[in-house]
Write an enzyme that holds these catalytic residues in place. Structure first.
Site, PDB file in Angstrom:
ATOM      1  N   HIS A   1     -23.498 -38.050  19.760  1.00 53.53           N
ATOM      2  CA  HIS A   1     -22.765 -38.083  18.466  1.00 53.53           C
ATOM      3  C   HIS A   1     -21.318 -38.475  18.750  1.00 53.53           C
ATOM      4  CE1 HIS A   1     -21.942 -36.203  14.301  1.00 53.53           C
ATOM      5  NE2 HIS A   1     -20.849 -36.846  14.673  1.00 53.53           N
TER       6      HIS A   1
ATOM      7  N   HIS B   1     -17.832 -40.981  17.435  1.00 56.62           N
ATOM      8  CA  HIS B   1     -17.119 -41.903  16.533  1.00 56.62           C
ATOM      9  C   HIS B   1     -16.217 -42.805  17.362  1.00 56.62           C
ATOM     10  CE1 HIS B   1     -18.261 -39.582  12.922  1.00 56.62           C
ATOM     11  NE2 HIS B   1     -18.185 -38.543  13.743  1.00 56.62           N
ATOM     12  N   LEU B   2     -16.450 -44.108  17.266  1.00 56.52           N
ATOM     13  CA  LEU B   2     -15.610 -45.062  18.013  1.00 56.52           C
ATOM     14  C   LEU B   2     -14.675 -45.850  17.107  1.00 56.52           C
ATOM     15  CD1 LEU B   2     -18.013 -46.600  20.707  1.00 56.52           C
ATOM     16  CD2 LEU B   2     -16.171 -44.943  21.062  1.00 56.52           C
ATOM     17  N   ARG B   3     -14.850 -45.709  15.756  1.00 52.36           N
ATOM     18  CA  ARG B   3     -14.028 -46.483  14.806  1.00 52.36           C
ATOM     19  C   ARG B   3     -14.180 -47.984  15.079  1.00 52.36           C
ATOM     20  NH1 ARG B   3     -14.288 -41.670  12.426  1.00 52.36           N
ATOM     21  NH2 ARG B   3     -12.619 -40.233  12.980  1.00 52.36           N
TER      22      ARG B   3
ATOM     23  N   ASN C   1     -19.856 -44.261  10.153  1.00 49.33           N
ATOM     24  CA  ASN C   1     -18.960 -44.015   9.004  1.00 49.33           C
ATOM     25  C   ASN C   1     -17.664 -44.811   9.113  1.00 49.33           C
ATOM     26  OD1 ASN C   1     -18.099 -42.320  11.154  1.00 49.33           O
ATOM     27  ND2 ASN C   1     -17.222 -40.816   9.749  1.00 49.33           N
TER      28      ASN C   1
ATOM     29  N   LYS D   1     -28.221 -42.078   9.761  1.00 47.40           N
ATOM     30  CA  LYS D   1     -27.338 -40.925   9.566  1.00 47.40           C
ATOM     31  C   LYS D   1     -27.228 -40.552   8.101  1.00 47.40           C
ATOM     32  CE  LYS D   1     -24.352 -37.792  10.659  1.00 47.40           C
ATOM     33  NZ  LYS D   1     -23.109 -37.790  11.419  1.00 47.40           N
TER      34      LYS D   1
ATOM     35  N   HIS E   1     -25.339 -34.748   8.866  1.00 47.38           N
ATOM     36  CA  HIS E   1     -24.176 -33.889   8.690  1.00 47.38           C
ATOM     37  C   HIS E   1     -24.649 -32.801   7.740  1.00 47.38           C
ATOM     38  CE1 HIS E   1     -19.808 -32.905   8.414  1.00 47.38           C
ATOM     39  NE2 HIS E   1     -20.303 -32.252   7.382  1.00 47.38           N
TER      40      HIS E   1
ATOM     41  N   HIS F   1     -23.859 -31.529  15.151  1.00 54.29           N
ATOM     42  CA  HIS F   1     -22.712 -30.625  15.309  1.00 54.29           C
ATOM     43  C   HIS F   1     -22.908 -29.276  14.613  1.00 54.29           C
ATOM     44  CE1 HIS F   1     -21.723 -32.305  11.410  1.00 54.29           C
ATOM     45  NE2 HIS F   1     -20.999 -33.318  11.843  1.00 54.29           N
TER      46      HIS F   1
ATOM     47  N   LEU G   1     -14.859 -30.921  10.780  1.00 48.47           N
ATOM     48  CA  LEU G   1     -15.976 -30.505   9.934  1.00 48.47           C
ATOM     49  C   LEU G   1     -17.282 -30.653  10.705  1.00 48.47           C
ATOM     50  CD1 LEU G   1     -14.796 -32.031   6.570  1.00 48.47           C
ATOM     51  CD2 LEU G   1     -14.949 -29.603   7.142  1.00 48.47           C
TER      52      LEU G   1
ATOM     53  N   ASP H   1     -19.059 -35.354  18.987  1.00 52.93           N
ATOM     54  CA  ASP H   1     -18.404 -35.571  17.690  1.00 52.93           C
ATOM     55  C   ASP H   1     -16.924 -35.906  17.903  1.00 52.93           C
ATOM     56  OD1 ASP H   1     -18.096 -35.889  14.965  1.00 52.93           O
ATOM     57  OD2 ASP H   1     -17.919 -33.747  14.555  1.00 52.93           O
TER      58      ASP H   1
ATOM     59  N   HIS I   1      -8.402 -39.586  15.089  1.00 54.55           N
ATOM     60  CA  HIS I   1      -7.492 -39.833  13.959  1.00 54.55           C
ATOM     61  C   HIS I   1      -6.093 -39.906  14.553  1.00 54.55           C
ATOM     62  CE1 HIS I   1     -10.351 -38.999  10.667  1.00 54.55           C
ATOM     63  NE2 HIS I   1     -10.839 -38.055  11.437  1.00 54.55           N
TER      64      HIS I   1
ATOM     65  N   ALA J   1     -10.011 -34.446   9.066  1.00 56.90           N
ATOM     66  CA  ALA J   1     -10.926 -33.623   9.865  1.00 56.90           C
ATOM     67  C   ALA J   1     -11.395 -34.403  11.077  1.00 56.90           C
ATOM     68  CB  ALA J   1     -12.130 -33.228   9.016  1.00 56.90           C
TER      69      ALA J   1
HETATM   70  N1  LIG Z   1     -16.288 -34.163  12.417  1.00 56.81           N
HETATM   71  C1  LIG Z   1     -15.223 -34.476  11.730  1.00 56.81           C
HETATM   72  O1  LIG Z   1     -14.450 -33.580  11.405  1.00 56.81           O
HETATM   73  N2  LIG Z   1     -14.933 -35.751  11.366  1.00 56.81           N
HETATM   74  C2  LIG Z   1     -15.753 -36.907  11.564  1.00 56.81           C
HETATM   75  C3  LIG Z   1     -16.893 -36.987  10.602  1.00 56.81           C
HETATM   76  C4  LIG Z   1     -18.006 -36.024  10.872  1.00 56.81           C
HETATM   77  O2  LIG Z   1     -18.640 -36.066  11.928  1.00 56.81           O
HETATM   78  O3  LIG Z   1     -18.303 -35.181  10.014  1.00 56.81           O
HETATM   79  C5  LIG Z   1     -14.878 -38.171  11.438  1.00 56.81           C
HETATM   80  O4  LIG Z   1     -15.437 -39.265  11.302  1.00 56.81           O
HETATM   81  O5  LIG Z   1     -13.654 -38.053  11.492  1.00 56.81           O
HETATM   82 ZN   LIG Z   2     -19.160 -36.824  13.549  1.00 61.70          ZN
HETATM   83 ZN   LIG Z   3     -20.283 -34.793  10.527  1.00 59.97          ZN
END
Ligand SMILES: NC(=O)N[C@@H](CC(=O)O)C(=O)O
Ligand SMILES: [Zn+2]
Ligand SMILES: [Zn+2]
Length: 346
Positions: free
Chosen positions: A13, A15-17, A41, A99, A136, A174, A219, A247, A251, A263
């Protein structure tokens, strides 16, 4: 113990943006992980196989030369995802999962699902093709307290979903509560869960006592100590249902340290070290390899990595911040603090 060699871990899990942010963060994961499940996302979200394959190419192009890191792609489920899109995803061989974001539940979830029964055709196709649904797992009902949203999700969404689709592979992403850990442990083998390092290391006091600490805000939100203990017990139990998913959710510093902060915790730069810390604190470091390197590929039906990584007991200080997109900085979890374990060869 002063060194620990494990099969190379994977991150189930991540996030690489995109664009400059992708370029700033991808190496942190690539130096630790063999593979990662890449969250869809983005803005706009990755809803089609075509978009997922194009995103995969951008990730590969951003990797340092010689990297063998493999991004495993996902589709973002919407109310309107057709079953044919699931078939295309499956046929690509490069999209591993779909997802579910309940609409409004978290960062960039505005296009998420408003009512999961609208997705029954797509989910039936996933069940038939063996494509996991990653969720999620929080309800978004304004009436439900933020600390209760995961437990209510199990009752209102997850249990009815599994009654309609008993063979569906599900990863409860998560997880943050004893309720979720118990549910997954008792469920059949097609239900698994990822657990983040920050939910194993911290409870809500860390975020809220003595001042509000925005870098601990993610989150689902950190819960009370009883839940952290339940997650640690699940992660170190040896059960193949629980596996590593950081996760890591980058940011920019200014977007976190704000009157309305985003978050997400940025954990990629020291992911395996945080997990080693948590497992050692629980007296179960010998269980780290199963959780980090075996259970995930086994659940997904993929081969385990054939190379290894070595952790050494060598205290090191996490940087206060790192470079991020557009000249901004990003603050990793536990910035400025010392970790006992370090990935060797750096
Ligand atoms: N976990 C988080 O708090 N944020 C994640 C989104 C997610 O996994 O819910 C994000 O993309 O910033
Ligand atoms: Zn996530
Ligand atoms: Zn999530």
């Amino acid at each position: 113990m002063t060194t620990l060699t494990l099969t190379r871990p994977d991150d189930w899990h991540l996030h690489l943006r995109d664009d400059q942010a992708l370029a700033a963060v991808v190496e942190a994961s690539a130096r630790q992980m063999g593979r990662a499940i890449i969250m869809p996302n983005l803005k706009p979200p990755v809803t089609t196989t075509e978009q997922a394959l194009a995103y995969r190419e951008r990730i590969l192009a951003a990797l340092p030369e010689g990297s063998r890191f493999q991004p495993l792609m996902t589709l973002y489920l919407t109310d309107n995802t057709p079953a044919e899109e699931i078939e295309r995803a499956h046929a690509s061989g490069l999209v591993q999962a779909v997802k579910l974001y309940p609409a409004g539940a978290t960062t960039n979830s505005d296009s998420g699902v408003t009512d999961i029964t609208l997705c029954d055709d797509a989910i039936a196709a996933m069940e038939r093709l063996g494509i996991p649904l990653l969720m999620h797992g929080e309800v978004t009902d304004a009436e439900i307290d933020i600390f209760d949203r995961e437990a209510v999700f199990i009752e209102q969404v997850l249990k009815p979903l599994l009654e309609r689709h008993p063979a569906l592979k599900v990863v409860f992403e998560h997880i943050t509560t004893a309720e979720a850990a118990d549910f997954v442990a008792a469920a059949p083998a097609n239900v698994g869960a990822t657990i983040t390092a920050h939910h194993l290391l911290f409870n809500r006091n860390h975020m809220l006592v003595g001042g509000i600490r925005p870098h601990y805000y993610c989150l689902p939100i950190l819960k009370r100590e009883r839940h952290r203990q339940a997650l640690l017990a699940a992660a170190t139990s040896g059960s193949p249902k629980f596996f590593l998913g950081t996760d890591s959710a980058p940011h920019a510093q200014g977007d976190k340290e704000s009157a309305c902060g985003c978050a997400g915790a940025y954990t990629a730069p020291a992911a395996i070290e945080y997990y080693a810390t948590a497992f050692e604190q629980a007296g179960a470091i010998e269980r780290l390899e199963g959780f980090a390197s075996h259970h995930g590929p086994d659940f997904y039906g993929l081969p385990r990595n054939s190379d290894t990584v070595t952790l050494v007991r060598e205290p090191w200080q996490l940087p206060e911040s790192l470079p991020y997109a557009g000249g901004a900085r990003i603050v990793p979890l536990m910035a400025g603090e010392t970790l006992e374990w370090k990935l060797a060869g750096e």
